[in-house]
Write a protein that holds these residues in place. Structure first.
Motif, PDB file in Angstrom:
ATOM      1  N   ASP A  81      58.955  60.745  22.334  1.00  0.00           N
ATOM      2  CA  ASP A  81      58.757  60.686  23.783  1.00  0.00           C
ATOM      3  C   ASP A  81      57.856  59.494  24.071  1.00  0.00           C
ATOM      4  OD1 ASP A  81      55.965  61.506  23.531  1.00  0.00           O
ATOM      5  OD2 ASP A  81      56.730  63.546  23.202  1.00  0.00           O
ATOM      6  N   ALA A  82      57.429  59.356  25.318  1.00  0.00           N
ATOM      7  CA  ALA A  82      56.671  58.162  25.715  1.00  0.00           C
ATOM      8  C   ALA A  82      55.335  58.049  25.008  1.00  0.00           C
ATOM      9  CB  ALA A  82      56.463  58.174  27.224  1.00  0.00           C
ATOM     10  N   GLN A  83      54.772  59.161  24.577  1.00  0.00           N
ATOM     11  CA  GLN A  83      53.468  59.129  23.922  1.00  0.00           C
ATOM     12  C   GLN A  83      53.542  58.875  22.417  1.00  0.00           C
ATOM     13  OE1 GLN A  83      51.858  62.996  25.157  1.00  0.00           O
ATOM     14  NE2 GLN A  83      50.337  61.909  26.407  1.00  0.00           N
ATOM     15  N   VAL A  84      54.718  59.060  21.821  1.00  0.00           N
ATOM     16  CA  VAL A  84      54.839  59.067  20.353  1.00  0.00           C
ATOM     17  C   VAL A  84      55.289  57.702  19.844  1.00  0.00           C
ATOM     18  CG1 VAL A  84      56.082  60.041  18.399  1.00  0.00           C
ATOM     19  CG2 VAL A  84      55.262  61.533  20.243  1.00  0.00           C
ATOM     20  N   TRP A  85      54.518  57.225  18.852  1.00  0.00           N
ATOM     21  CA  TRP A  85      54.880  56.022  18.103  1.00  0.00           C
ATOM     22  C   TRP A  85      54.804  56.412  16.622  1.00  0.00           C
ATOM     23  CZ3 TRP A  85      56.322  51.680  20.812  1.00  0.00           C
ATOM     24  CH2 TRP A  85      56.060  51.713  22.173  1.00  0.00           C
ATOM     25  N   ALA A  86      55.960  56.695  16.058  1.00  0.00           N
ATOM     26  CA  ALA A  86      55.990  57.225  14.689  1.00  0.00           C
ATOM     27  C   ALA A  86      56.478  56.167  13.709  1.00  0.00           C
ATOM     28  CB  ALA A  86      56.882  58.458  14.621  1.00  0.00           C
ATOM     29  N   LEU A  87      55.760  56.056  12.606  1.00  0.00           N
ATOM     30  CA  LEU A  87      56.158  55.168  11.517  1.00  0.00           C
ATOM     31  C   LEU A  87      56.987  55.976  10.526  1.00  0.00           C
ATOM     32  CD1 LEU A  87      55.800  52.348  10.056  1.00  0.00           C
ATOM     33  CD2 LEU A  87      53.889  53.431   8.843  1.00  0.00           C
ATOM     34  N   THR A  88      58.194  55.547  10.271  1.00  0.00           N
ATOM     35  CA  THR A  88      59.062  56.257   9.328  1.00  0.00           C
ATOM     36  C   THR A  88      59.203  55.456   8.040  1.00  0.00           C
ATOM     37  OG1 THR A  88      61.080  55.248  10.217  1.00  0.00           O
ATOM     38  CG2 THR A  88      60.346  57.331  11.205  1.00  0.00           C
ATOM     39  N   LEU A  89      59.227  56.190   6.936  1.00  0.00           N
ATOM     40  CA  LEU A  89      59.441  55.585   5.616  1.00  0.00           C
ATOM     41  C   LEU A  89      60.558  56.352   4.923  1.00  0.00           C
ATOM     42  CD1 LEU A  89      55.741  55.134   4.371  1.00  0.00           C
ATOM     43  CD2 LEU A  89      57.348  53.303   4.938  1.00  0.00           C
ATOM     44  N   ARG A  90      61.590  55.613   4.494  1.00  0.00           N
ATOM     45  CA  ARG A  90      62.711  56.229   3.791  1.00  0.00           C
ATOM     46  C   ARG A  90      62.567  56.022   2.281  1.00  0.00           C
ATOM     47  NH1 ARG A  90      64.875  53.453   8.030  1.00  0.00           N
ATOM     48  NH2 ARG A  90      65.512  51.736   6.652  1.00  0.00           N
ATOM     49  N   ASP A  91      63.101  57.008   1.543  1.00  0.00           N
ATOM     50  CA  ASP A  91      63.107  56.904   0.076  1.00  0.00           C
ATOM     51  C   ASP A  91      61.723  56.511  -0.452  1.00  0.00           C
ATOM     52  OD1 ASP A  91      63.978  56.816  -2.566  1.00  0.00           O
ATOM     53  OD2 ASP A  91      64.818  54.781  -2.388  1.00  0.00           O
ATOM     54  N   VAL A  92      60.758  57.356  -0.164  1.00  0.00           N
ATOM     55  CA  VAL A  92      59.363  57.051  -0.479  1.00  0.00           C
ATOM     56  C   VAL A  92      59.161  56.848  -1.981  1.00  0.00           C
ATOM     57  CG1 VAL A  92      57.012  57.975  -0.447  1.00  0.00           C
ATOM     58  CG2 VAL A  92      58.505  58.237   1.553  1.00  0.00           C
ATOM     59  N   ARG A  93      58.358  55.851  -2.291  1.00  0.00           N
ATOM     60  CA  ARG A  93      58.049  55.514  -3.682  1.00  0.00           C
ATOM     61  C   ARG A  93      56.567  55.754  -3.948  1.00  0.00           C
ATOM     62  NH1 ARG A  93      61.496  49.820  -3.527  1.00  0.00           N
ATOM     63  NH2 ARG A  93      63.524  50.817  -3.030  1.00  0.00           N
ATOM     64  N   PRO A  94      56.198  55.913  -5.207  1.00  0.00           N
ATOM     65  CA  PRO A  94      54.767  56.138  -5.504  1.00  0.00           C
ATOM     66  C   PRO A  94      53.864  55.064  -4.919  1.00  0.00           C
ATOM     67  CG  PRO A  94      56.080  56.629  -7.444  1.00  0.00           C
ATOM     68  CD  PRO A  94      57.029  56.038  -6.431  1.00  0.00           C
ATOM     69  N   ALA A  95      54.335  53.800  -4.909  1.00  0.00           N
ATOM     70  CA  ALA A  95      53.511  52.702  -4.394  1.00  0.00           C
ATOM     71  C   ALA A  95      53.291  52.795  -2.892  1.00  0.00           C
ATOM     72  CB  ALA A  95      54.161  51.358  -4.743  1.00  0.00           C
ATOM     73  N   ASP A  96      54.041  53.627  -2.185  1.00  0.00           N
ATOM     74  CA  ASP A  96      53.869  53.768  -0.736  1.00  0.00           C
ATOM     75  C   ASP A  96      52.647  54.612  -0.387  1.00  0.00           C
ATOM     76  OD1 ASP A  96      56.167  52.280  -0.151  1.00  0.00           O
ATOM     77  OD2 ASP A  96      57.461  54.057  -0.279  1.00  0.00           O
ATOM     78  N   GLY A  97      52.086  55.305  -1.357  1.00  0.00           N
ATOM     79  CA  GLY A  97      50.920  56.125  -1.078  1.00  0.00           C
ATOM     80  C   GLY A  97      49.720  55.282  -0.668  1.00  0.00           C
ATOM     81  N   GLY A  98      48.880  55.825   0.227  1.00  0.00           N
ATOM     82  CA  GLY A  98      47.695  55.117   0.667  1.00  0.00           C
ATOM     83  C   GLY A  98      47.426  55.358   2.150  1.00  0.00           C
ATOM     84  N   ASP A  99      46.573  54.486   2.746  1.00  0.00           N
ATOM     85  CA  ASP A  99      46.180  54.622   4.152  1.00  0.00           C
ATOM     86  C   ASP A  99      47.006  53.709   5.053  1.00  0.00           C
ATOM     87  OD1 ASP A  99      44.231  56.515   3.639  1.00  0.00           O
ATOM     88  OD2 ASP A  99      42.685  55.002   3.247  1.00  0.00           O
ATOM     89  N   TYR A 100      47.361  54.249   6.216  1.00  0.00           N
ATOM     90  CA  TYR A 100      48.103  53.498   7.230  1.00  0.00           C
ATOM     91  C   TYR A 100      47.315  53.593   8.550  1.00  0.00           C
ATOM     92  CZ  TYR A 100      52.043  53.380   4.014  1.00  0.00           C
ATOM     93  OH  TYR A 100      52.848  53.142   2.933  1.00  0.00           O
ATOM     94  N   MET A 101      47.255  52.489   9.268  1.00  0.00           N
ATOM     95  CA  MET A 101      46.454  52.429  10.499  1.00  0.00           C
ATOM     96  C   MET A 101      47.345  52.223  11.722  1.00  0.00           C
ATOM     97  SD  MET A 101      43.288  49.873  11.435  1.00  0.00           S
ATOM     98  CE  MET A 101      42.294  50.493  10.073  1.00  0.00           C
ATOM     99  N   CYS A 102      47.085  53.081  12.722  1.00  0.00           N
ATOM    100  CA  CYS A 102      47.739  52.927  14.027  1.00  0.00           C
ATOM    101  C   CYS A 102      46.716  52.243  14.947  1.00  0.00           C
ATOM    102  CB  CYS A 102      48.127  54.289  14.565  1.00  0.00           C
ATOM    103  SG  CYS A 102      48.845  54.262  16.220  1.00  0.00           S
ATOM    104  N   GLN A 103      47.067  51.073  15.534  1.00  0.00           N
ATOM    105  CA  GLN A 103      46.136  50.295  16.354  1.00  0.00           C
ATOM    106  C   GLN A 103      46.665  50.123  17.785  1.00  0.00           C
ATOM    107  OE1 GLN A 103      45.514  46.493  14.566  1.00  0.00           O
ATOM    108  NE2 GLN A 103      44.146  47.272  12.968  1.00  0.00           N
ATOM    109  N   ILE A 104      45.711  50.076  18.716  1.00  0.00           N
ATOM    110  CA  ILE A 104      46.033  49.752  20.113  1.00  0.00           C
ATOM    111  C   ILE A 104      45.206  48.519  20.487  1.00  0.00           C
ATOM    112  CG2 ILE A 104      46.063  50.578  22.499  1.00  0.00           C
ATOM    113  CD1 ILE A 104      46.080  53.427  21.396  1.00  0.00           C
ATOM    114  N   ASN A 105      45.854  47.553  21.092  1.00  0.00           N
ATOM    115  CA  ASN A 105      45.221  46.244  21.319  1.00  0.00           C
ATOM    116  C   ASN A 105      44.309  46.250  22.543  1.00  0.00           C
ATOM    117  OD1 ASN A 105      47.504  46.476  23.010  1.00  0.00           O
ATOM    118  ND2 ASN A 105      47.569  44.246  23.283  1.00  0.00           N
TER     119      ASN A 105
END
Length: 379
Positions: A81-105
């Motif tokens: 919806d208008a409020q949601v900004w979702a990051l999708t990852l397909r076929d997740v690999r071990p190297a994808d683990g870690g921290d992800y940051m959502c930023q607003i300018n």
């Protein structure tokens, strides 16, 4: 902060008006390797501001608004919806683990951190684990099992037949640890051990490790004496425990070593360290009576046990009925029965008790005949 500065430069450092804010706090998401996952950033009062996703450890900008910036084809943006900004990852690999940051300018920028944990089901490493294990009876042995996975798997040991294992002074049904140290191994432990690796991520996996306990033969006949009817067949059976599988042969008091043929048929059936040997003797005769020995031998030693064969025969007890009249008529009735006798143990006196004299006569007279019978003075 290189990626963050680039993002600020691209968006031009717009000043906040109505004050965008994150609706939810950062999340911790766990995903199994190979599956798809989503990190959700929910923003209220975004207005003309932009939302971007970055990978924290590499400071890589992944998305800005609805656009994917990275060249990683597995990354995408989803809008529920208008409020949601979702990051999708397909076929997740071990190297994808870690921290992800959502930023607003905004000025200053506001951020929200999400953590992605990639879990990996356990996998047993054959090259680092024991294969088939051989140990002499009474000795100690150490067996190893190596496994990988995230989080690190735990190793549990048990016997395939659910029997007990002796570890030091303990007798246990299961054991935990990458090493299994067995003490004073006995032949009853021959079989297979199961190394089971689990880390809470299904499925758990196991490795079957055969355990061969080397032991010298022991031999026990199922009976000490057995009887057989003349002319028929009889089977002698002995139980053997030994590993490696022993060579087995039979002997008779009159024969050094019995050979297979029409008279004798020897077979053996094996199941691990347990073996059953049988000798079938066809057309039993009195020459076959006596002691037989079952011999077993392997590289660790030899053993034998004996059984005695005696014969059984069918004999006939005859009863004669005699009737005397002026016209003499003799009627004879015979009744047959089976009487066993032990060729090796029966004495002549005992034999007479088992097999009565066939010259025994029984005279049966009617009352009329008794009245007309002239008895001699000797009677």
């Amino acid at each position: 902060m290189h990626g963050i500065l680039i993002f600020a430069a691209i968006l031009g450092g717009i000043s906040a008006k109505d004050g965008p804010k994150f609706v939810d706090s950062g999340s911790n998401v766990t995903v199994v390797v190979g599956r798809d996952t989503t990190l959700t950033c929910k923003v209220d009062n975004l207005n003309d501001y932009k939302v971007a996703w970055l990978r924290v450890d590499t400071q890589t900008i992944l998305t800005i608004g609805p656009h994917v910036i990275t060249k990683n084809h597995r990354v995408g943006v989803a809008r529920g919806d208008a409020q949601v900004w979702a990051l999708t990852l397909r076929d997740v690999r071990p190297a994808d683990g870690g921290d992800y940051m959502c930023q607003i300018n905004t000025e200053p920028m506001i951020t929200q951190t999400h953590h992605l944990q990639v879990v990996v089901p356990p996998d047993i490493v054959d090259s680092g684990s024991s294969g088939e294990v051989m140990v002499r009876e009474g000795e100690n042995v150490s067996i190893h099992c190596a496994a990988l996975g995230t989080p690190p798997p735990t190793i549990t040991w048990r016997r395939e037949d659910s029997g007990v294992m002796k570890i030091g002074a303990e007798s246990v049904n299961k054991w935990s640890g990458v090493w299994l140290n067995l003490s004073s191994v006995v032949r009853d432990m021959s079989g297979a051990l199961l190394c089971i690796a689990s880390n809470g991520v299904p499925p758990s996996v196991s490795k079957r490790i055969p355990l061969r306990v080397l032991c010298k033969p022991s031999v026990a006949m199922t009976q000490k004496m057995i009887g057989g009817y003349l002319g028929q067949s009889v089977t002698l059976v002995c139980r053997i425990e030994a590993y490696p599988t022993p060579g087995v042969h039979w002997t008779h008091i009159n024969v050094n070593r019995i050979q297979n043929g029409t008279k004798y048929q020897a077979i053996i059936k094996s199941n691990g360290y347990k073996h059953t040997a049988a000798l079938k003797i066809n057309d039993v005769s009195r020459d076959d009576i006596g002691a037989y020995q079952c011999h077993a031998e392997n590289v660790l030693g030899s053993a034998q046990d004996d059984i005695t064969l005696y014969t059984l025969a069918t004999t006939t007890i005859t009863t004669t009925l005699v009737t005397t009249t002026k016209a003499t008529t003799v009627v004879t009735e015979r009744t047959s029965s089976t009487q066993p006798y032990m060729e090796l143990e029966t004495t002549p006196d005992e034999y007479e008790k088992i097999v009565p004299n066939e010259d025994t006569y029984v005279v049966v007279l009617s009352q009329h005949q008794m009245q007309n019978l002239e008895l001699s003075p000797s009677l």
